[in-house]
Structures are given as structure tokens and as C-alpha cells.
Design a protein around this motif. Sequence first.
Motif, short mmCIF file in Angstrom:
data_model
loop_
_atom_site.label_atom_id
_atom_site.label_comp_id
_atom_site.label_asym_id
_atom_site.label_seq_id
_atom_site.Cartn_x
_atom_site.Cartn_y
_atom_site.Cartn_z
N SER A 68 -7.37 2.80 6.12
CA SER A 68 -8.78 2.39 5.97
C SER A 68 -8.98 0.90 6.26
O SER A 68 -9.93 0.52 6.93
CB SER A 68 -9.29 2.68 4.55
N LEU A 104 -12.88 5.80 5.37
CA LEU A 104 -12.36 5.92 4.00
C LEU A 104 -12.00 7.35 3.62
O LEU A 104 -10.89 7.65 3.19
CB LEU A 104 -13.39 5.39 3.00
N LEU A 142 -5.37 4.13 2.16
CA LEU A 142 -6.11 2.86 2.12
C LEU A 142 -5.62 1.87 3.16
O LEU A 142 -6.39 1.06 3.68
CB LEU A 142 -6.00 2.23 0.73
#
Lengths: 407, 386
Positions: free
Chosen positions: B238, B96, B235
Motif C-alpha cells: 500500500s 489499501l 501495508l
Amino acid sequence: MSVDSVQRTLSLEDFRAEAEAFLEASVSAVRTDHGQFEFDDTEDRVTLFRGATAEEAQRARDWQRRVYDAGFGWITGPVDLGGAGLPARFEQAYLETERRYPVPSRSPLGVSLGMVFPTLLNFGTEQVKQRWLLPLRRADVVGCQLFSEPGAGSDLASVSTRAKRTESGDWLVTGEKVWTSGAHYSDVGLLLARSSEGSRHRNLTAFVVDMHAAGVEVRSLRQMTGGADFNEVFLDGVAIPDENRLGDIDDGWRVALATLMYERGAIGGATAGGSGLFRLDRIIAWLHELGCERDPAVRQAFARVHAGLTAAKAMRARAEAAVKAGTTPGPEMSLSKLALTSNLASLSDLVGVALGPRLLADTGERDAYSWSEFVLGVPGMRLGGGSDEIQRDIIAHRVLGLPKGPG
Amino acid sequence: MTTQSDVDTRAELRSAVRQCLDRHADVWRFVADGNDQRHRVDEHLYQRLAGEMGLAGLLVPEWLGGSGAGVGELSAACEELGSSLAPVPVFATAGLAVPALLVGSGFGADDVGAELLTSIADGAMVATLAVAESPGHAVGDVASIRATRSGDAWTVRGEKQFVVDGAVADVVLVPAMTDSGTALFAVDRTAVGVQVEPMSGIDLLRGLAKIRLDSAPARLIGADSGAEVALKTALELSVIVLAAEQVGGAQRCLDNAVAYAKQRVQFDRPIGSFQAVKHLLVDLLLEVELARSAMTHAVGIADEYLRDPSTTTAADLAEAAAVARSMCSETFMHVADEALHVHGGIGFTWEHDCHLYYRRAKFCELLFGNPYEYRERLATAAGLPG
């Protein structure tokens, strides 16, 4: 490309250029039609079962002959048997190149080239190979597969067509076969028959049978789509010389298993995704034409198709990479048929959601009601080529190592 | 292109991580239970994995002390972590925080970003990204967090929820609104005005926390506006890393269920000999193989993006991440559920680990957006205007 010219080292680029030159020169000379897994540009029809007529089969044969004579008909085959002796990536390159040209579909020859030919190559006697291999490859002769029977579907080993040995050592065959694709334009059949009262899997013998012989009767079978892709084949005292036997007497199950492996390989190959019916760009354009691209249910159904196809394609790539790296392929190959039927179900669902009542009755719009033939064909794909349940049994035993059950 | 040497490196890394986990991971010691709902992490194990083995720095460029490897390597390691459920903040830090720092700082062009990436690569710093504000807000929404500038210094005010490993992170990355737009900030957990509160959670091995920021000092990473695009892309990286964890978890559930079906006898035969059970297991295998394939495909696209970050590679990344995310979420959840079912009553007991995977699968499925949302994004990314 002549047979002589492949003796030199041929680069993939040169090979592609030769393929392009051949295709350019041929395109104007042949009439185009479309095969399985295609949106059709010329005809408002979407189908998994094209029901090749004798004329379409003839066009496929003419095209295969032209391709073979140009040196592209058996790219990976050994040179001494009439192949071009090149690695598999050359075949891949040819097929990729050919896909860009509007040439006749060779799908009516799928069983002949994908299943009958390799089985004869591996199990045929010298006489069988001499007589039929090259003609099959060149499509002067077309073959079909005579395995399933009314009483032997998933339980193929229970076939009851009888092969009786005569005093001369030849054979007389009587029985009934069913679901035979292309029997109506075939010259030879790959036959599995019961040859003794021995134990299961040890009582069958495989033959190649002349479809024009006395006692062979072919009746077409109409499937739920309305078309007729399959046949019933009745064998009534058909004489088969012993030289047409494939493998040993009572060892036909081994031959059948090999044929079924070629079949799974062919299905897996056809289903890599990204071409024909499964071309995402065409599906996207079609959804735009319908004007339903903002419908949330359509978007969900579309995304399921997209994700399923992307994953199936990547699964295929992983399997190919595993082969290249010299490791044993994982379960990907055996799973490809199940991935195909799952993706067909997703596509069928998308089509229904996108078209709504236009799938039920013809409004005269293009690419609308014509999808109904596709939707009605999907149940057949779950049954054909070994039902999905038979595939699951195979994977359960061979991949997961689960114990066999009563079946 | 993935070369043979990449394949070998990843296999080595994977087996090293697996060995380390086999030897040192003791999951049950860390399961949050009873009155003590606080999540703890295995700090010693994190030190071995992040510091000694360098997992935290896999995506960090070499000039910042990382190994300059790729998502291919990180995902290989994360599959093993997902398989073991080891309570270490590797996903929070390497999955993250690092992508957010990399993309947000222009790949280390920004001093604050570079400094944080260096500390993380070292294994010395645990970090995370605060994604969600409240359950009703969309992923990455920053509506209520305000950042205020005073001279060169920034402070942030507001509240974030569902912060992965937020209670143990040294640094929390917080997207916030400035006067100019959206920007990314780093907040030290121990700073004045930072209040971290662990949330009771469904996943007993990976904690979520609420973070209240009351004029807490913050450091700006990159520009003071326009971070939305970087955050979206980060993201996507991620969720691809998370997809690898999901595949690892799903594979473990399947392996356990297959082993149990061979051993459990009912009606005088192993239950795995019944078609009802074996066909179910084959369907799960197909799902896992397809999910793994979608993830592997996305990992390749992610590495292409990191090698050459452009609008083209970012668009490919959005599409591939949505494919992998929607498939891996549904697959892990379905496999965890059915694997528990194959175990029968024993699978429903507290002492069996089936529920730990079931909990993790649900956690992964819903945390950064559910499969329906990702299919919706996929439709847009593929060319159906939303």
C-alpha cells in the motif's frame, strides 16, 4: 582475445569467460593497490583523494598496458582505431568482472582516459591522433587537463593564459593553471588559452601541450586533507606547434564544453553507487564492528545513506533504460553529480554520528580515525568537476528551461 | 524484469487516466469547506476509472475478474491521480483494500476474500482498510478490537480511527483480535452495529472517518490467527502505491512552480532567472527524480513479490518499501512547501491550489507512519537488528 577473434560474433558469456581467464592469469603477476571510493583492505585509510604518487601511477600504467594488449583496454572503440568494436554492455561486463579481482586501480588514469582521450579523438588533427591516441589508450602516455586558473574557476570562459601565434603559424603560450590532477605524472596536457580579443566564448583556443616541453613547470598543491592530488602548472613561453591545435582557432570553448561533458559522464559513471565506499554491506558490517548498530541516531543516519544510494542507483538504471529504449535520456544524467555530493554528505554525517570523538583523535582502532581523511575530502567533491552551483545553473537552463540570469 | 511491452502498456494506461482526469475531474467542486466538513467523492468519476477503465481490478487475478496486471500498472495510474488530486476512492480500494485482501486471503484461496476481490474488480464495490485505532497506537495495532465467534458467525466490537474514505466505503476491512490471535475481517458499512462518523480533516479532498463497531456482523478472511505478517506485507504494498501518488503530486507542484517562476516578474525580470529561485527549483527536481527512482525500484520489487510470494521476496519488499516511503514522504512535503513559497502570496490564498497539495502532502507524510519510523524499519530490514 586477439583483434582477429572479435570479428566473429562473440556472446557476452564467452566474453566474460575470456575476461575471467585473462584476470585469473594476471592477478598473480601484478601488485594490488586501491583506488578512489574504497574501503581499503591493506591500509587503514579511507579517502576521496588518494594522491597518487608517481609509483602508483606507474602501476596503473603497467596494468592498463596489460589490459589493452589483452584486448580489454578499449572495448567499445572502433576496430580500425585499435578498439575491440564491441557494444557498451561488454565494457560493463568487463568492469564488473575486473572488480572481483585484486588488480591495481586505474583511477590515476581517470582524467587521461575519461577526458583527454575522447577530446583528442573528436577534435585532434590527423597528426595528433596518429601520435597520441593509441599511446594514451595504452597508457604509454598520460594526459591531464589544463583548464582552471586562479582567476577562472566557475567562470571558466574568463581564462587569461595567452596563446600568441608566431610568424611560422605555431603558438607561444604563457600563463598559470591550477587544480590540475595528475600533472606530476602526465606527459601531455589539454590546454584552454585565450587566443584573441574577440567576444566571450569566441576568444579561446584548445591545444594539446607536451608537459615535458621547455617552459612548463609543475608545482604540487596540498589540499585540506593533507595530501597532494593537484598541481599548479606554470607556462612560460611554451612553444606549441599548430598541428597540436584542437578544433578551429577561437573555437576552443566548444572543445572545452565537450571535455566537461565527458567529465560529467565519468563522474556519473563512478557514482552509480553500490561499489567501493558506497557498499552497503561493508557499511553495515562496520557499524556492527563499532557496536553502534542499535543507536537510534546511527540508524536514522544509516537509513538516509541507504535510501540515498538506492535511489541514486535506481536513477542511473532509469537513465540507462531510457537510452536502451531509444528515447532521449531524462535529466538523470546531469543530476548524478548533485546526487553524489548529497550522498557523500549523508555518509559523512553517518560516519560522524557513528564514531563520535573517535573521528577527532586517533585511538589506535582500525577504521575509526582513518575516516577523518574522507570527511575532510567531502568539501572538495562539491567544488570539483564543476561546482554544485554550476551544475544547478546547467540543469536550470537545459532541463527546467529557466531564463539565464546576470551570471 | 520490466519488458518493453510492460513499459508501453503502462504508458498507455497512464495517458488514458490522464485524459479521463483532464476531461472529467473537477476538484474544486468537492473541496470540503466551511460548515460542510463532510468529504464527498466523485462517484461518477470513480465509476469511469474503477469500473470502465478497470483501475480497481488491476491487482486482482484474472480468474477473479480482474486484469491480473501489477503494481507497475497501478502505480502509473496513481501517479496521475496524485497529480490531479481527483476525489475518488481508488487508493482506498485498489491501494489499501486489495493488497490486504490478496495477501490476507492467500491470493484468493479464501472464499470470502475471492468474493470481495471479484466485486471490487467489477467497480461495484468501494472498500478500505481500517489501519489505526488511536493516535498513540502503532500502525496495524489491533489491541482494542475484539472479534467473537458464535457458531460460524463472527461479530466485532471496538473503534477504528483515521479510516481512509471510511465514510464512503461499502466494505471496511478490520484487523481484530480473536481468541487465537490476529485476523482480518470484512464489515459492511450498512450492517447493524456499524457507526461511521466522518472526521474533520486537513486534506480537503480525501476523507478520514471514525468507525464504531458494536457487535457488528463480520466475515472472516483467511485464518483466525496469524494475520500480522500478511497485514505488514499488505501495508508495504500500500505505501508503495501511495508513494506513486506522492511522486505524482510532487511532480505537479514542481511543474507549477517552474511555470510560475518563468512568468512572475519582479525587479524587471522573471523570478526564475535569480539563482536563489532557480537553484531551489533544481534541488526540488533532484529530490523528485530520486523519489521517483526509489518508487520505481520499489514497484519492481513489489511485482516480484506478487509473482512469487516468498520470505525472500517479502524481505526485499520490506526494505524497498521503507526506502520509497521515507523518501517520497519527505520529498512531497518539501516540494509542496517550497512550491507554495515560490508562488509568493498568491500561493497562500484559499483560491490557489497550492494548499490542496500542501495538505495532501502532510496527509500522506503522517498517515501510515512518518519518515523517521520508516527509516527505523529500513535499518532493521537492511540488517541492523533493532
